[in-house]
Design an enzyme around this catalytic site. Structure first.
Site, PDB file in Angstrom:
ATOM      1  N   LYS A   1      -6.861 -12.314  -1.837  1.00  0.00           N
ATOM      2  CA  LYS A   1      -6.019 -11.890  -0.717  1.00  0.00           C
ATOM      3  C   LYS A   1      -6.151 -12.904   0.425  1.00  0.00           C
ATOM      4  O   LYS A   1      -7.245 -13.281   0.808  1.00  0.00           O
ATOM      5  CB  LYS A   1      -6.461 -10.494  -0.260  1.00  0.00           C
ATOM      6  CG  LYS A   1      -5.422  -9.720   0.508  1.00  0.00           C
ATOM      7  CD  LYS A   1      -5.834  -8.251   0.630  1.00  0.00           C
ATOM      8  CE  LYS A   1      -4.785  -7.460   1.381  1.00  0.00           C
ATOM      9  NZ  LYS A   1      -5.099  -6.023   1.439  1.00  0.00           N
TER      10      LYS A   1
ATOM     11  N   GLU B   1      -3.721  10.278  -1.066  1.00  0.00           N
ATOM     12  CA  GLU B   1      -3.591  11.236   0.035  1.00  0.00           C
ATOM     13  C   GLU B   1      -3.673  12.690  -0.438  1.00  0.00           C
ATOM     14  O   GLU B   1      -4.267  13.538   0.235  1.00  0.00           O
ATOM     15  CB  GLU B   1      -2.262  11.008   0.770  1.00  0.00           C
ATOM     16  CG  GLU B   1      -2.170   9.672   1.491  1.00  0.00           C
ATOM     17  CD  GLU B   1      -1.712   8.531   0.611  1.00  0.00           C
ATOM     18  OE1 GLU B   1      -1.622   7.393   1.119  1.00  0.00           O
ATOM     19  OE2 GLU B   1      -1.438   8.766  -0.590  1.00  0.00           O
TER      20      GLU B   1
ATOM     21  N   ARG C   1       2.944  12.736   1.401  1.00  0.00           N
ATOM     22  CA  ARG C   1       2.591  12.723  -0.019  1.00  0.00           C
ATOM     23  C   ARG C   1       1.631  13.855  -0.378  1.00  0.00           C
ATOM     24  O   ARG C   1       1.379  14.107  -1.549  1.00  0.00           O
ATOM     25  CB  ARG C   1       1.970  11.375  -0.388  1.00  0.00           C
ATOM     26  CG  ARG C   1       2.759  10.179   0.109  1.00  0.00           C
ATOM     27  CD  ARG C   1       2.236   8.872  -0.428  1.00  0.00           C
ATOM     28  NE  ARG C   1       2.746   8.611  -1.767  1.00  0.00           N
ATOM     29  CZ  ARG C   1       2.408   7.565  -2.492  1.00  0.00           C
ATOM     30  NH1 ARG C   1       1.525   6.704  -2.035  1.00  0.00           N
ATOM     31  NH2 ARG C   1       2.914   7.377  -3.691  1.00  0.00           N
TER      32      ARG C   1
END
Length: 645
Positions: A283, A368, A396
């Protein structure tokens, strides 16, 4: 600035295919330079996109898009994809009003196979596309690119489970930039992958399988051979979980080697069924500040390209900062308090809590729904969970909020960050639905602070309440003080009259309270007297405060940073209707029934008409079309005379 010659020649993936393979590494360097330069001016998801430049080049070099479908998970990995698919020039204005989105959008380009913004949807969507392809008898490859922790979400595994069961041709590419298995990215692993994806091996494997099955006890022999192959792979590669789900595992592949990626993707033509390609990337690759701090550069504002330092507004205190301080203070006072987040520790302001109380902090990953049910389990056992989730992601977990928390009336506190407009991330991230979907659930109470002082009091009140509570706050700077004495709470269910007036009643909640106050100041200059109420609670609503004001004033405007359907204004209207006090002049100002795109917060509020000037205009219109203003003027004179006496 040097001319990005290779990149400037690419308008479509067909142009990319004309570049010799030996020059693709140079192209990757030019793409990184453009991404860093443009994102430094607009802000955006930098680190993730820098990590997949070579992967993106290899995908478009080998596959035939848009005929072949590439489905990007989350979408913040897709900057290089946008640049290679006709949006090179437009990329400099991405995430700005009228510019392109920071995420894939099917309405933006035929190369964007599926619109995304939330994580873990790619495998399910890609499998749906593969099933539709098979029903139509067509031939195309469907590729899902998933990464940045998205594989931890249950939806991803649900998609993989069905994909493995149905045995459809599908390619899932894991962009592994967090849990890379570096020892396996070596000569032996690469050799094994070349062998196992090569035409000779795959043909030989099929032939041996047919031969064994034709022999006596052939099914048994075939199973023994397959198990031997699996055991061999298990010693060298980490993909047995995916093999058990029905995928053929390939990897790990070094994700910054264009040569290795091209070779692997070309060899996939020799394989059928669901394939899982494990690609290891870094990343922030190619930009030292992002490599050193990928969390900061995951989603970053404007910054100086040379130093990596932010060039945005001066240091400000946000509502998230206030929450960060308050939750630590409450944690010190009550050892039953625990904090939970779904892979957004820094974003939700829980880093200080994690450092202070590591045993009472839980990051469940991008999950979530699990976070909410996990919190319910802790609450059942006597803990006080504070679940910090962005508004757009809390959607969600709607079912879990209803069934696991509210139906059982468990004391879970929801810290709903980024409520309202969030700006540049656009339609997938605007927090414009939470007031509507939370207020319909029995047992839950919903609050929203107008400033830092109110926020501190609300969290203390919620933690001490022993019931499900949601506190909704915006992505913005916070007025007022950060912390209050430990005894400070707010009276349960009570709003507050901030400004008295006699011509019109303005009722706001959270961020819109300041809009109402500014509108009242504009109205005062025009000779219109406005009362302003901070409802504080969406649920329960303070009928004892609001009803007498409505009876006296007779004109009402509610203002909310939420969709109008089922939101704050609807709640006020329902309360007045139940009391048979609905006034003849009632106006709701908020966000109409559509999705709102990217831009600054101020720009989007202006588009929606949620501004002080618009509120003032509507108030003047209502007053001028109704009764005379003379009674209000006389009332004001009488009030001043009473004060003198």
């Amino acid at each position: 600035m040097k001319e990005l010659s290779l990149l400037s020649s690419i308008d479509t993936p067909d142009d990319l295919k004309k570049i010799p393979p030996e020059k693709l590494a140079e192209l990757a360097s030019q793409m990184r330079e453009k991404i860093i330069r443009d994102v430094s001016r607009t802000g955006g998801h930098l680190a993730s996109s820098l990590g997949v430049v070579e992967l993106t080049i290899a995908l478009h070099y080998v596959f035939d898009c848009p005929r072949d479908r590439i489905v990007w998970d989350v979408g913040h990995q897709a900057y290089a994809h946008k640049i290679l698919t006709g949006r090179r020039e437009a990329f400099g204005k991405q995430r700005t009003l009228g510019g392109i989105s920071g995420f894939p959008r099917i309405s933006e380009s035929p190369y964007d196979a599926f619109g995304v913004g939330h994580s873990s949807t790619s495998i399910s969507a890609a499998l749906g596309m593969a099933a539709a392809r098979d029903l139509d008898g067509e031939k195309r490859r469907v590729i899902a690119v998933i990464g940045d922790g998205s594989l931890a979400n249950g939806l991803a595994f649900e998609g993989m489970n069905q994909a493995g069961h149905h045995d459809r041709d599908l390619i899932v590419i894991l962009n592994d930039n967090e849990f890379s298995i570096s020892p396996n990215v070596g000569a032996m692993s690469q050799y094994l992958n070349r062998i196992m994806t090569g035409k000779f091996y795959t043909s030989f494997r099929k032939g041996v399988g047919k031969l064994l099955k034709a022999m006596p006890r052939g099914e048994f022999l075939s199973r023994i051979a397959k198990k031997s192959e699996e055991l061999t792979k298990a010693f060298i590669v980490p993909g047995m979980l995916f093999e058990e789900l029905g995928f053929t595992y390939i990897g790990p592949i070094p994700g910054h080697s264009v040569e290795a990626l091209l070779g692997t993707f070309r060899n996939l033509e020799n394989l059928d069924g669901p394939l899982f390609v494990h690609v290891v990337t870094s990343k922030g690759k190619g930009y030292a500040p992002a490599e050193a701090n990928p969390e900061f550069f995951h989603g970053v504002g404007t910054f100086d390209m040379e130093t990596g330092k932010s060039t945005g507004s001066a240091e400000i205190t946000t509502y998230t900062d206030v929450f960060s301080d308050v939750i630590v203070e409450l944690g010190r006072e009550n050892n039953k308090l625990v904090a939970i987040t779904a892979a957004m520790c820094a974003g939700t302001g829980l880093s200080k809590f994690r450092e202070t109380f590591p045993d009472r902090f839980f990051d469940v990953g991008i999950a979530e729904s699990h976070a909410v049910t996990f919190a319910a389990g802790m609450a059942k056992e006597g803990k006080i969970p504070v679940v910090a989730i962005y508004s757009t992601f809390l959607q969600r977990s709607f079912d879990q909020i209803i069934h696991d928390v509210c139906l059982q009336n468990l004391p879970v506190v929801f810290a709903v960050d980024r409520g309202g407009v969030v700006g540049a991330d656009g339609a997938t991230h605007q927090g414009l639905f939470d007031l509507s979907f939370l207020r319909e659930i029995p047992n839950i109470s919903v609050m929203s602070p107008r400033d830092g002082a109110e926020m501190a009091k609300m969290f203390r009140t919620a933690v001490e309440s022993g019931r499900p509570v949601a506190i909704r706050y915006p992505r913005s700077a916070v007025p007022g003080v950060r912390l209050l004495p430990e005894s400070a709470t707010i009276p349960w269910g009570e709003g507050e009259l901030l400004l008295d007036g006699h011509d019109i009643l303005l009722i706001g909640i959270g961020t819109t309270v300041s809009i109402c106050l500014l509108a009242a100041e504009e109205l005062r200059k025009k000779g219109v007297s406005a009362a302003v109420v901070d409802a504080r609670f969406l649920k329960p609503m303070d009928a004892g405060l609001i009803l007498p004001l409505v009876r006296r004033i007779g004109r009402v405007i509610t203002v909310e940073e939420n969709v109008l359907a089922g939101g704050f204004g609807s709640a006020v209207m329902e309360m007045l209707e139940a009391a048979e006090e609905l006034p003849a002049q009632f106006r709701r100002i908020g966000f109409e029934d559509r999705f709102f795109e990217h831009g600054t917060i101020e720009e989007i509020r202006a588009v929606a008409g949620v501004t002080p000037s618009h509120v003032a205009e509507e108030a003047v219109r209502m007053c001028s079309s109704g009764r005379s203003l003379l009674p209000s003027i006389l009332y004001g004179i009488r009030s001043r005379l009473e004060k003198i006496v």
